[in-house]
Design an enzyme around this catalytic site. Sequence first.
Site, PDB file in Angstrom:
ATOM      1  N   LYS A 201       0.893  -0.978  -0.092  1.00 23.25           N
ATOM      2  CA  LYS A 201       0.051   0.152  -0.085  1.00 23.25           C
ATOM      3  C   LYS A 201       1.360   1.009  -0.260  1.00 23.25           C
ATOM      4  O   LYS A 201       1.279   1.917   0.926  1.00 23.25           O
ATOM      5  CB  LYS A 201      -1.096   0.087   1.136  1.00 23.25           C
ATOM      6  CG  LYS A 201      -1.708   1.450   0.468  1.00 23.25           C
ATOM      7  CD  LYS A 201      -2.490   1.145   2.753  1.00 23.25           C
ATOM      8  CE  LYS A 201      -1.640   2.523   2.962  1.00 23.25           C
ATOM      9  NZ  LYS A 201      -2.132   4.502   2.283  1.00 23.25           N
ATOM     10  N   GLU A 276       9.911   1.012  10.527  1.00 22.58           N
ATOM     11  CA  GLU A 276      11.480   1.947   9.865  1.00 22.58           C
ATOM     12  C   GLU A 276      10.064   3.336  10.456  1.00 22.58           C
ATOM     13  O   GLU A 276       9.429   3.309  10.051  1.00 22.58           O
ATOM     14  CB  GLU A 276      11.545   2.019   8.509  1.00 22.58           C
ATOM     15  CG  GLU A 276      12.012   0.717   8.340  1.00 22.58           C
ATOM     16  CD  GLU A 276      13.841   0.911   8.776  1.00 22.58           C
ATOM     17  OE1 GLU A 276      14.178   1.334   9.252  1.00 22.58           O
ATOM     18  OE2 GLU A 276      13.462  -0.539   9.175  1.00 22.58           O
ATOM     19  N   CYS A 310      13.309  10.539   6.851  1.00 20.63           N
ATOM     20  CA  CYS A 310      13.502  10.540   8.505  1.00 20.63           C
ATOM     21  C   CYS A 310      14.640  10.476   8.900  1.00 20.63           C
ATOM     22  O   CYS A 310      14.695  10.539  10.250  1.00 20.63           O
ATOM     23  CB  CYS A 310      13.604   8.510   8.202  1.00 20.63           C
ATOM     24  SG  CYS A 310      13.950   7.863   7.082  1.00 20.63           S
ATOM     25  N   GLU A 407      10.121  15.743  15.533  1.00 26.65           N
ATOM     26  CA  GLU A 407      10.094  15.524  14.269  1.00 26.65           C
ATOM     27  C   GLU A 407       9.360  16.641  13.297  1.00 26.65           C
ATOM     28  O   GLU A 407       8.328  16.357  13.302  1.00 26.65           O
ATOM     29  CB  GLU A 407      10.453  14.061  13.877  1.00 26.65           C
ATOM     30  CG  GLU A 407      10.370  14.477  12.180  1.00 26.65           C
ATOM     31  CD  GLU A 407      10.392  12.744  11.592  1.00 26.65           C
ATOM     32  OE1 GLU A 407       8.651  12.584  11.873  1.00 26.65           O
ATOM     33  OE2 GLU A 407      10.749  12.234  10.767  1.00 26.65           O
TER      34      GLU A 407
END
Length: 503
Positions: A201, A276, A310, A407
């Site tokens: 997906k 992850e 990331c 983040e």
Amino acid sequence: MFQIPILPEVSRFLADRQQLLINGRWQPAASGETLPIKDPSSDEVITEVSSAGSEDVDRAVAAARAAFTNPAWRRMTPAARARLLIRIAELLEQRGEQFAQIDALDTGLPLALGRGMSGAVAAAMFRYNAGWCERIGGRTVTPSSLPDERGAEAVGPAYHAYTLRQPVGVVGIIIPWNFPLIMAAAKLAPALAAGCTIVLKPAENAPLNPLLLGQVLLEAGVPDGVVNILPGLGHSAGAALAAHPGINKIHFTGSTRVGRTVIAAAQHDMKRVALELGGKAPILVAGDADLARAIPSLAQGIFINTGQICFAGARVYAERAICDELVDGVAQIARKMQVGAGLDPGSQMGPLISAQQRDRVVSYLDSAGAEGVSIVTGGKRIDRPGYFVEPTVAVTENAAARVVREEIFGPVITVTPVDDVRLALAAANDTTYGLSAGVFTRDLARAHQLAAELEAGSVWVNRYPIVDVAMPFGGFKQSGWGRENGEEGVLAYTEHKSVVMEL
Ligand code: NAP
Ligand code: MG
């Protein structure tokens, strides 16, 4: 703003309104629903794609389950599987320009970057994992203290014992919007090398290159049902996949928040989970660092893909002796950076993926001043269509500022002056994340000491970032579970079985 004309193949691909790939055939969603796909450089809808729901997930999982035991896949020799992966790599390279143009349109990744990265990096992942097809295996074991048939400790070879590495089964793969082709390849290549079948997906914001990859897979000869691709929404298609009892393992890349919901969805049947997740990477720059290396590296580590990575090097701790020069150098690069549309060949930095993401980044910048953060350059939204923000360099000594702790997933770097990088270790490690970290120094012993003490899955020294398909990559702490890339990456798609035979 100049934009290159798009290839006729890309125009056709967009005009075709891509559908779901289930069991080797392109088909609409059972509900008939579609997702509008926007170009983030212009905020205009460029196409639409079918949007999968739970019924489509059921059909795709059934197709993947059937393909898993189909001899066309299960009995394919490792050598033939390796050739298949090489063929996929060749097609990815041949279509590099198409992938780069589609990344530019779907995600705003500048063409100049996409040309060197999208197809090429994805191809490298398939080539590397092709090598593993013929090398995945178990080992023979000498049992230590098994009794023989009389109950006494066996003397001599009374048993034959060995281990097997077998494919984990049907794998559900959920990926985010950044580098969608590379994200898909990073998971599909080792999963196929291990002999798994897959339901993928892609992100709702960036499904186009994963769909073009689907065309490549079929053209290369991947058997029907081995890879199924379902663009759709996270809370429907994604959630249905994570909870599906027909899936043996979920490989998820995305936010830590959604990672938790994936764990919760997978817990009832205890399917395997690999995650992850996010990061807030610290970079330590010592007073003896080579600034001619550190400055361009820091700029690259935060501005590439507009900071939507990331492992973005977002938090710098620099010794006071060199801090001003370092900040100045990175700020100069930021000021000169050409920010523009993905399809403008002069663009060095593109837009953010969506209006929502742009507004999120801007909200961090707006609150920075009140938290004792001074913006050296950038700090604002760029007033033009599309989702652009300025590349931003900020300095602060406030370790509690949101821009330092959270983040941002945007082109924002903070620099904190410190007396000694060794004393900054505690601040660097004071985070729930642990994906990656950087060190710049000429002192060899200090480099290795800091590398050992930084709490992160990857530490890069004297360049940032350094990601390679042969090096395991993944997170400590809340940055994830498991590793991608390298031997660990491919073995993550296997189960380990012990076989013991009495002779
Ligand atoms: P996200 O919101 O977590 O989405 C990631 C994927 O999960 C998308 O396909 C999303 O679908 C899907 N999803 C959303 N809700 C779901 C649910 N309830 N169940 C199952 N799937 C669901 O992440 P993002 O905002 O797209 O990406 C940014 C994040 O990814 C950042 O935190 C970044 O650090 C992280 N990231 C990590 C790595 C790594 O390797 N560690 C690499 C890249 C990015 P929709 O598209 O519909 O939302
Ligand atoms: Mg898009």
